[in-house]
Design a protein around this motif. Structure first.
Motif, PDB file in Angstrom:
ATOM      1  N   LEU A  33     -29.226 -23.835 -17.949  1.00  0.00           N
ATOM      2  CA  LEU A  33     -28.939 -22.549 -18.590  1.00  0.00           C
ATOM      3  C   LEU A  33     -29.536 -22.473 -19.992  1.00  0.00           C
ATOM      4  N   THR A  34     -29.507 -23.579 -20.722  1.00  0.00           N
ATOM      5  CA  THR A  34     -30.077 -23.592 -22.065  1.00  0.00           C
ATOM      6  C   THR A  34     -31.587 -23.445 -22.011  1.00  0.00           C
ATOM      7  N   LEU A  35     -32.220 -24.030 -21.011  1.00  0.00           N
ATOM      8  CA  LEU A  35     -33.668 -23.865 -20.862  1.00  0.00           C
ATOM      9  C   LEU A  35     -34.028 -22.425 -20.511  1.00  0.00           C
ATOM     10  N   LEU A  36     -33.154 -21.751 -19.770  1.00  0.00           N
ATOM     11  CA  LEU A  36     -33.398 -20.357 -19.420  1.00  0.00           C
ATOM     12  C   LEU A  36     -33.150 -19.421 -20.598  1.00  0.00           C
ATOM     13  N   GLY A  37     -32.328 -19.863 -21.533  1.00  0.00           N
ATOM     14  CA  GLY A  37     -32.036 -19.067 -22.712  1.00  0.00           C
ATOM     15  C   GLY A  37     -30.891 -19.698 -23.479  1.00  0.00           C
ATOM     16  N   TYR A  38     -30.958 -19.619 -24.773  1.00  0.00           N
ATOM     17  CA  TYR A  38     -29.945 -20.257 -25.614  1.00  0.00           C
ATOM     18  C   TYR A  38     -28.558 -19.664 -25.387  1.00  0.00           C
ATOM     19  N   ILE A  39     -28.466 -18.358 -25.282  1.00  0.00           N
ATOM     20  CA  ILE A  39     -27.174 -17.678 -25.163  1.00  0.00           C
ATOM     21  C   ILE A  39     -26.433 -18.058 -23.874  1.00  0.00           C
ATOM     22  N   PRO A  40     -27.084 -18.076 -22.706  1.00  0.00           N
ATOM     23  CA  PRO A  40     -26.350 -18.514 -21.503  1.00  0.00           C
ATOM     24  C   PRO A  40     -25.832 -19.945 -21.616  1.00  0.00           C
ATOM     25  N   GLY A  41     -26.623 -20.825 -22.203  1.00  0.00           N
ATOM     26  CA  GLY A  41     -26.178 -22.205 -22.408  1.00  0.00           C
ATOM     27  C   GLY A  41     -25.013 -22.290 -23.361  1.00  0.00           C
ATOM     28  N   LEU A  42     -25.039 -21.480 -24.404  1.00  0.00           N
ATOM     29  CA  LEU A  42     -23.950 -21.463 -25.381  1.00  0.00           C
ATOM     30  C   LEU A  42     -22.663 -20.943 -24.754  1.00  0.00           C
ATOM     31  N   ILE A  43     -22.754 -19.867 -24.001  1.00  0.00           N
ATOM     32  CA  ILE A  43     -21.566 -19.304 -23.346  1.00  0.00           C
ATOM     33  C   ILE A  43     -20.972 -20.312 -22.372  1.00  0.00           C
ATOM     34  N   HIS A  44     -21.811 -20.963 -21.601  1.00  0.00           N
ATOM     35  CA  HIS A  44     -21.328 -21.958 -20.648  1.00  0.00           C
ATOM     36  C   HIS A  44     -20.670 -23.128 -21.378  1.00  0.00           C
ATOM     37  N   ALA A  45     -21.255 -23.583 -22.459  1.00  0.00           N
ATOM     38  CA  ALA A  45     -20.694 -24.700 -23.216  1.00  0.00           C
ATOM     39  C   ALA A  45     -19.324 -24.348 -23.789  1.00  0.00           C
ATOM     40  N   ILE A  46     -19.190 -23.170 -24.369  1.00  0.00           N
ATOM     41  CA  ILE A  46     -17.897 -22.758 -24.928  1.00  0.00           C
ATOM     42  C   ILE A  46     -16.875 -22.617 -23.814  1.00  0.00           C
ATOM     43  N   TYR A  47     -17.303 -22.121 -22.662  1.00  0.00           N
ATOM     44  CA  TYR A  47     -16.381 -21.996 -21.513  1.00  0.00           C
ATOM     45  C   TYR A  47     -15.897 -23.374 -21.060  1.00  0.00           C
ATOM     46  N   ILE A  48     -16.784 -24.334 -20.941  1.00  0.00           N
ATOM     47  CA  ILE A  48     -16.409 -25.669 -20.494  1.00  0.00           C
ATOM     48  C   ILE A  48     -15.448 -26.320 -21.491  1.00  0.00           C
ATOM     49  N   ILE A  49     -15.733 -26.188 -22.767  1.00  0.00           N
ATOM     50  CA  ILE A  49     -14.856 -26.788 -23.776  1.00  0.00           C
ATOM     51  C   ILE A  49     -13.506 -26.087 -23.816  1.00  0.00           C
ATOM     52  N   GLY A  50     -13.497 -24.779 -23.708  1.00  0.00           N
ATOM     53  CA  GLY A  50     -12.243 -24.025 -23.756  1.00  0.00           C
ATOM     54  C   GLY A  50     -11.391 -24.193 -22.511  1.00  0.00           C
ATOM     55  N   ARG A  51     -12.026 -24.471 -21.386  1.00  0.00           N
ATOM     56  CA  ARG A  51     -11.323 -24.598 -20.126  1.00  0.00           C
ATOM     57  C   ARG A  51     -10.462 -25.853 -20.064  1.00  0.00           C
ATOM     58  N   ARG A  52     -10.870 -26.908 -20.689  1.00  0.00           N
ATOM     59  CA  ARG A  52     -10.150 -28.183 -20.589  1.00  0.00           C
ATOM     60  C   ARG A  52      -9.144 -28.328 -21.663  1.00  0.00           C
TER      61      ARG A  52
END
Length: 52
Positions: A33-52
């Motif tokens: 996702l980060t290779l496809l674009g910074y924003i999708p990678g950032l959203i996914h990262a915040i989701y993963i951290i917030g989920r746990r």
């Protein structure tokens, strides 16, 4: 500790995910996702951290 992960995620999204889950599937998804674009990678990262 979550604050540090979020700061790393803003700078380098895969690093924040790596600190949360290690070298699992979520890490590789975040790299893609980060290779496809910074924003999708950032959203996914915040989701993963917030989920746990």
């Amino acid at each position: 500790m979550d604050l540090i992960r979020i700061i790393f995620s803003v700078l380098i999204p895969p690093l924040g995910v790596f600190l949360q889950v290690g070298l699992g599937a979520q890490f590789w998804i975040n790299i893609l996702l980060t290779l496809l674009g910074y924003i999708p990678g950032l959203i996914h990262a915040i989701y993963i951290i917030g989920r746990r």
